[in-house]
Design a protein around this motif. Sequence first.
Motif, PDB file in Angstrom:
ATOM      1  N   ARG A  28       8.943   7.579   4.153  1.00 53.87           N
ATOM      2  CA  ARG A  28       8.250   7.658   2.872  1.00 53.87           C
ATOM      3  C   ARG A  28       7.899   6.257   2.390  1.00 53.87           C
ATOM      4  O   ARG A  28       8.739   5.354   2.437  1.00 53.87           O
ATOM      5  N   VAL A  29       6.686   6.091   1.919  1.00 54.07           N
ATOM      6  CA  VAL A  29       6.226   4.776   1.455  1.00 54.07           C
ATOM      7  C   VAL A  29       5.508   4.942   0.121  1.00 54.07           C
ATOM      8  O   VAL A  29       4.817   5.933  -0.109  1.00 54.07           O
ATOM      9  N   LYS A  30       5.691   3.956  -0.768  1.00 56.53           N
ATOM     10  CA  LYS A  30       5.092   4.030  -2.098  1.00 56.53           C
ATOM     11  C   LYS A  30       3.933   3.054  -2.277  1.00 56.53           C
ATOM     12  O   LYS A  30       3.022   3.301  -3.062  1.00 56.53           O
ATOM     13  N   THR A  31       3.995   1.935  -1.565  1.00 57.80           N
ATOM     14  CA  THR A  31       2.998   0.882  -1.762  1.00 57.80           C
ATOM     15  C   THR A  31       2.412   0.457  -0.423  1.00 57.80           C
ATOM     16  O   THR A  31       2.938   0.790   0.650  1.00 57.80           O
ATOM     17  N   PRO A  34      -6.932   4.119   2.059  1.00 54.96           N
ATOM     18  CA  PRO A  34      -7.273   4.243   0.631  1.00 54.96           C
ATOM     19  C   PRO A  34      -6.026   4.253  -0.250  1.00 54.96           C
ATOM     20  O   PRO A  34      -4.996   4.817   0.116  1.00 54.96           O
ATOM     21  N   GLU A  35      -6.136   3.642  -1.412  1.00 56.22           N
ATOM     22  CA  GLU A  35      -5.002   3.566  -2.332  1.00 56.22           C
ATOM     23  C   GLU A  35      -4.536   4.950  -2.783  1.00 56.22           C
ATOM     24  O   GLU A  35      -3.356   5.153  -3.075  1.00 56.22           O
ATOM     25  N   ASN A  36      -5.471   5.907  -2.839  1.00 59.12           N
ATOM     26  CA  ASN A  36      -5.106   7.225  -3.366  1.00 59.12           C
ATOM     27  C   ASN A  36      -4.266   8.049  -2.392  1.00 59.12           C
ATOM     28  O   ASN A  36      -3.860   9.169  -2.703  1.00 59.12           O
ATOM     29  N   LEU A  37      -3.990   7.506  -1.189  1.00 62.10           N
ATOM     30  CA  LEU A  37      -3.092   8.187  -0.257  1.00 62.10           C
ATOM     31  C   LEU A  37      -1.633   7.793  -0.480  1.00 62.10           C
ATOM     32  O   LEU A  37      -0.738   8.317   0.190  1.00 62.10           O
ATOM     33  N   CYS A  88      -5.114  20.630   5.720  1.00 62.54           N
ATOM     34  CA  CYS A  88      -3.897  19.822   5.655  1.00 62.54           C
ATOM     35  C   CYS A  88      -3.980  18.862   4.479  1.00 62.54           C
ATOM     36  O   CYS A  88      -5.003  18.754   3.803  1.00 62.54           O
ATOM     37  N   ALA A  89      -2.898  18.162   4.238  1.00 65.37           N
ATOM     38  CA  ALA A  89      -2.868  17.165   3.173  1.00 65.37           C
ATOM     39  C   ALA A  89      -3.844  16.042   3.497  1.00 65.37           C
ATOM     40  O   ALA A  89      -4.115  15.752   4.676  1.00 65.37           O
ATOM     41  N   CYS A 120       0.043   6.425  14.241  1.00 64.23           N
ATOM     42  CA  CYS A 120       0.658   7.199  13.160  1.00 64.23           C
ATOM     43  C   CYS A 120      -0.410   7.874  12.312  1.00 64.23           C
ATOM     44  O   CYS A 120      -1.602   7.547  12.405  1.00 64.23           O
ATOM     45  N   VAL A 121       0.047   8.788  11.481  1.00 70.19           N
ATOM     46  CA  VAL A 121      -0.789   9.300  10.405  1.00 70.19           C
ATOM     47  C   VAL A 121      -0.037   9.071   9.095  1.00 70.19           C
ATOM     48  O   VAL A 121       1.186   9.189   9.037  1.00 70.19           O
ATOM     49  N   LEU A 122      -0.793   8.729   8.071  1.00 71.06           N
ATOM     50  CA  LEU A 122      -0.233   8.628   6.725  1.00 71.06           C
ATOM     51  C   LEU A 122      -0.718   9.835   5.944  1.00 71.06           C
ATOM     52  O   LEU A 122      -1.927  10.037   5.798  1.00 71.06           O
TER      53      LEU A 122
END
Length: 404
Positions: free
Chosen positions: A170-173, A148-151, A132-133, A189-191
């Motif tokens: 959807r989230v960017k920051t 982690p920031e890279n997610l 999975c992603a 939740c899962v991100l």
Amino acid sequence: MKAVFPGTVSASGQPATLGVMGGGQLGRMFVHAAQRLGYFTAVLDPDPHSPAGRVSHHHIQTAYDNSAGLTQLAALCAAITTEFENVPAQALQALATSRPVAPGAAAVAIAQNRIEEKAHFTASAGVAGVTCAPYAVIETPAQLSAVPENLLPGILKTARMGYDGKGQVRVKTAAELAAAWADLKQVPCVLEKLLPLKAECSVIVARGWDGRTVGFAPQYNVHVDGILAVTLAYEGNMPPALAQRAQAATKLIANHIGYVGVLCVEFFVIDDGSTDGALVVNEMAPRPHNSGHYTLDACDVSQFDLQVHAMAGLPLPQPRQHSPAIMLNLLGDVWLDAQGQSRTPDWQAVLALPGTHLHLYGKLEARAGRKMGHLNITGADIASVQVVARQAAAILGLPGLENL
């Protein structure tokens, strides 16, 4: 498991009866498939107007965890299945103490919780060849802070009850992530990391009690606002190597948990710089799937036929697709005009088109976003199917075919 053959009658006079937990459209199409073979059917669903309950021999109108209702279902049925993944796993577990239940409670429990589902996909990655992603579990403020920031950017999804785009943000920051989790009431939740998406596809397989597994070629799917709009089911809808990989991975995922019944696994095709792209597994549905509805008209054995065969212990034939097909999902919006007023779709024009097969689900009220039916288009060749699909979509105002 000892096979339950259709048309048989027990010593007490009870005809061979198959049961289904849930009375929606998937249950309705299961009931039709079972009855065509000669089985009696029983549906447990609390809705007095449930689509499946209306066409079944028996409708047990109770909550899914009602002990009296479950006892009645077990008394009537020789084997039991489910039509959606949010039936309480404990109810399936209770039924399994006296009757064969397929899929089993453990498999359904995995699909009910994205955290468990991601863990299963990760565990089976070495066998299935796909994973999975990248993701993070968020159940506590500490886990939120440790993401982690890279997610990012990513998609925050509720662990439970999210489907057709519901429960997803959807989230960017990091700030947007924290705000989104607060808006979702800080439920588990899962991100998921947002990946460069090229396409979406799904694979449907059926696995029997003896481990035999059969399935359909992958479906190419188009979603609009998180809801499936179009399924393309014909040779060449995907690069052959990618299609073979998705099919093999789905069978291996089913084998990994000893699954019994019909299973749909959805995949993302992501842009990794290669010509075909790479596969990432998205989620699984322990039941027939919207993207497999074309099998009712384009194959000699449908996904619902396989559901009946698998749960009853009958032989599992390998399906043969005899016609290219496109499936168009019919949401309640088709019954509403631009002002939101009720109208009758132009079925006269649609059904005059060659190769059209209309399936309505018997729901009494059309609402925007509600699945009311689907339209299958089949034909002798891909080009003619595509032409008719575009004509039908234009008549009904359906999205999803614009870029195909």
